[in-house]
Design an enzyme around this catalytic site. Structure first.
Site, PDB file in Angstrom:
ATOM      1  N   ASP A  14       0.802  -1.224   0.000  1.00  0.00           N
ATOM      2  CA  ASP A  14       0.000   0.000   0.000  1.00  0.00           C
ATOM      3  C   ASP A  14       0.835   1.273   0.000  1.00  0.00           C
ATOM      4  OD1 ASP A  14      -2.231  -1.668   0.118  1.00  0.00           O
ATOM      5  OD2 ASP A  14      -2.233  -1.660   2.311  1.00  0.00           O
ATOM      6  N   LYS A  17       1.809   2.171  -5.074  1.00  0.00           N
ATOM      7  CA  LYS A  17       2.307   1.613  -6.335  1.00  0.00           C
ATOM      8  C   LYS A  17       1.356   1.947  -7.484  1.00  0.00           C
ATOM      9  CE  LYS A  17       2.351  -2.422  -4.330  1.00  0.00           C
ATOM     10  NZ  LYS A  17       2.131  -2.049  -2.928  1.00  0.00           N
ATOM     11  N   LYS A  19      -0.765   4.452  -7.935  1.00  0.00           N
ATOM     12  CA  LYS A  19      -0.657   5.845  -8.398  1.00  0.00           C
ATOM     13  C   LYS A  19       0.611   6.044  -9.227  1.00  0.00           C
ATOM     14  CE  LYS A  19       0.673  10.424  -7.562  1.00  0.00           C
ATOM     15  NZ  LYS A  19       0.571  11.747  -6.967  1.00  0.00           N
ATOM     16  N   ALA A  40      -3.978  -7.768  -3.619  1.00  0.00           N
ATOM     17  CA  ALA A  40      -3.549  -6.402  -3.906  1.00  0.00           C
ATOM     18  C   ALA A  40      -4.742  -5.490  -4.103  1.00  0.00           C
ATOM     19  CB  ALA A  40      -2.679  -6.400  -5.167  1.00  0.00           C
ATOM     20  N   GLY A  41      -4.574  -4.241  -3.740  1.00  0.00           N
ATOM     21  CA  GLY A  41      -5.547  -3.205  -4.060  1.00  0.00           C
ATOM     22  C   GLY A  41      -4.749  -1.982  -4.448  1.00  0.00           C
ATOM     23  N   HIS A  42      -4.722  -1.680  -5.742  1.00  0.00           N
ATOM     24  CA  HIS A  42      -3.925  -0.558  -6.233  1.00  0.00           C
ATOM     25  C   HIS A  42      -4.872   0.551  -6.662  1.00  0.00           C
ATOM     26  CE1 HIS A  42      -0.262  -3.369  -7.141  1.00  0.00           C
ATOM     27  NE2 HIS A  42      -0.679  -3.423  -5.887  1.00  0.00           N
ATOM     28  N   GLN A 224       2.067  -6.037  -3.204  1.00  0.00           N
ATOM     29  CA  GLN A 224       2.531  -6.167  -1.821  1.00  0.00           C
ATOM     30  C   GLN A 224       3.815  -5.343  -1.637  1.00  0.00           C
ATOM     31  OE1 GLN A 224       1.432  -9.394  -3.502  1.00  0.00           O
ATOM     32  NE2 GLN A 224      -0.439  -8.457  -2.826  1.00  0.00           N
ATOM     33  N   THR A 301      -9.833  -5.032   1.978  1.00  0.00           N
ATOM     34  CA  THR A 301     -10.636  -5.556   3.087  1.00  0.00           C
ATOM     35  C   THR A 301     -11.293  -4.454   3.921  1.00  0.00           C
ATOM     36  OG1 THR A 301      -8.641  -5.571   4.454  1.00  0.00           O
ATOM     37  CG2 THR A 301      -9.199  -7.624   3.318  1.00  0.00           C
ATOM     38  N   GLY A 302     -10.887  -3.197   3.704  1.00  0.00           N
ATOM     39  CA  GLY A 302     -11.446  -2.105   4.489  1.00  0.00           C
ATOM     40  C   GLY A 302     -10.916  -2.048   5.916  1.00  0.00           C
ATOM     41  N   ARG A 303      -9.990  -2.957   6.270  1.00  0.00           N
ATOM     42  CA  ARG A 303      -9.453  -2.965   7.634  1.00  0.00           C
ATOM     43  C   ARG A 303      -8.651  -1.693   7.892  1.00  0.00           C
ATOM     44  NH1 ARG A 303      -6.045  -8.470   7.707  1.00  0.00           N
ATOM     45  NH2 ARG A 303      -5.717  -7.833   5.557  1.00  0.00           N
ATOM     46  N   SER A 411       5.356  12.256  -4.025  1.00  0.00           N
ATOM     47  CA  SER A 411       3.923  12.360  -4.259  1.00  0.00           C
ATOM     48  C   SER A 411       3.288  13.164  -3.123  1.00  0.00           C
ATOM     49  CB  SER A 411       3.317  10.953  -4.335  1.00  0.00           C
ATOM     50  OG  SER A 411       1.920  11.031  -4.450  1.00  0.00           O
TER      51      SER A 411
END
Ligand code: GDP
Ligand code: IMO
Ligand code: MG
Length: 427
Positions: A14, A17, A19, A40-42, A224, A301-303, A411
């Protein structure tokens, strides 16, 4: 000449990557995802549009790029088909631009079931996985009973392979008090998706090689981060794939001589989702402020993400194992308003001070901090280092000096243009 650039996470994932890849992909012809799966969540923010990609490479929003999904990935066919449909609903076509390696492995419903059963049964020993079936799918790959994309799209190959996997996992499921889906249920659940994906399968390694030979530019997108890497991360609190830059070669199917530059991504602070050691973690109001200001909630997962200060022993380690040529430092804007910004420069351990990341006792090290004065100015409008407040520049200078790696990019917001380019990735 840097005709291919690896973008690798230097922390626990997180780092931003998505962006950075989206931004740099403007100057690339090919973007390849080389590891991981839908864990992954990009996140890409273009204008008012926010897109979270889990499997599709982050080059897809640049209409000119060819996007390849390499053999290092594990693909959940249901997630991929839904992601392609969601992109199409937003007017972004993947048709003709997305190629899927026949050698990539496949996540099936029983992998997701096993991941969930293990995590809920593990109590305090849980890894805190994303429960997307990642570990079990890579276990089947290493156990030489994996289902590859080429099996998925051929019912005659798929059936016996799924049968073998279900037989192998049956005792585990039973021991965990759960039940696996039946052979028929597994086959039926992926049938329609497999038909869609059959049209996307092609030799990604061969295509990447031929593009590079024609002088084209490739971005190799990691998932990751270094400290979640199976070999180099904070084992066993890691993911099950090669997240590091070396994984780009095996995961995209090219040799090390083809890699021109490695761009390491780090936040100006640190976060971690899931369990495992995190030496600079904050458990106070400052940690909460960083979480709120940085929107630090998992994109899959929104965690809530655990938050802490930037950790230079960890970054020196990431610089070494990835061969980082330059840093992209993200989310510098999130630190605006803090009276003090702390930087962990070394660790105190039972055997004395160290500037390196130990292999074993990371949970017991004590971070040694250098305190820098904070800044109050918002940074979103800065387009050059000179436009940053002096105290923000001091933080960047300290990162450069202490890691001996130059900063290529900073950034200062989630959008494409909220970026300071110090050195273009394809220089
Ligand atoms: P990835 O998994 O490495 O691609 O990162 P994620 O997308 O999971 O998490 C990074 C989050 O930070 C996303 O919500 C991005 O939109 C956001 N982001 C990226 N760079 C910046 C930045 O410089 N400033 C701020 N405020 N947000 C950023
Ligand atoms: P991106 O690509 C942050 C973490 C999980 C857990 C561990 C193992 O968006 O940076 P897994 O489901 O992979 O078996 O979980 O790894 N994890 C991530 N944390 N960002 C990610 O991906 C992650 N992918 C896995 O939280 O601690
Ligand atoms: Mg992410």
């Amino acid at each position: 000449m840097a005709s291919s650039v690896v973008v690798v996470g230097a922390q626990w994932g997180d780092e931003g990557k998505g962006k950075v890849v989206d931004l740099v992909a403007e100057h690339a012809d090919v973007v390849v995802r080389y590891a991981g799966g839908p864990n992954a969540g990009h996140t890409l923010v273009v204008g008012d549009q926010k897109v979270i990609l889990r499997l599709v490479p982050s080059g897809i929003l640049q209409p000119h790029t060819l996007c390849l999904m390499g053999e290092g990935m594990v693909i959940d066919p249901l997630v991929l088909v839904a992601e392609i449909a969601a992109l199409e609903a937003k007017g972004i076509s993947a048709r003709g631009r997305l190629l899927l390696s026949p050698r990539a492995h496949v996540i099936l419903p029983h992998h997701v079931v096993i991941d969930g059963l293990r995590e809920s049964g593990a109590g305090a020993k849980a890894i805190g996985t994303t429960k997307r079936g990642i570990g079990p799918a890579y276990e089947d790959k290493a156990g030489r009973r994996g289902v590859r994309v080429l099996d998925l799209v051929d019912p005659a190959l798929l059936r016996p392979r799924v049968e073998a996997q279900l037989a192998a996992w049956e005792p585990t499921a039973k021991a965990l008090g759960g039940e696996l889906p039946s052979l028929i249920v597994v086959l039926e659940s992926v049938r329609a998706a497999a038909e869609v994906l059959a049209g996307l399968v092609g030799d990604t390694s061969e295509r990447l090689d031929s593009e590079l030979r024609r002088g084209k530019r490739a971005l190799l997108e990691g998932a990751q981060g270094t400290l979640l890497d199976l070999d180099h991360g904070t084992y066993p609190y890691v993911t099950s794939s090669s997240a590091v830059a070396g994984g780009a070669c095996t995961g995209a199917g090219i040799g090390p001589s083809r890699i021109g530059r490695v761009l390491g991504i780090t936040k100006a602070y640190a976060t971690r989702v899931g369990a495992g050691p995190f030496p600079t973690e904050l458990h106070d109001a400052t940690g909460e402020t960083i979480r709120t200001n940085g929107g630090e909630f998992g994109s899959v997962t929104g965690r809530p993400r655990r938050t802490g200060w930037i950790d230079l022993p960890a970054l020196r380690f990431a610089a070494r194992v990835n061969g980082v040529d330059g840093w992209a430092v993200t989310k510098l804007d999130v630190l605006t308003g803090l009276p003090v910004v702390r930087v962990c420069t070394e660790y105190e351990t039972a055997s004395g001070l160290t500037r390196n990341l130990p292999a074993d006792d990371l949970a017991s090290v004590k971070p040694v901090f250098r305190d820098l004065e904070g800044w109050q100015e918002s940074l979103g409008g800065a387009r050059s280092l000179a436009e940053l407040p002096a105290n923000a520049r001091a933080l960047l200078a300290l990162i450069e000096a202490e890691t001996e790696v130059p900063i290529d990019l900073v950034s200062v917001g989630p959008k494409r243009d909220e970026t300071i380019i110090v050195r273009p990735a394809f220089a």
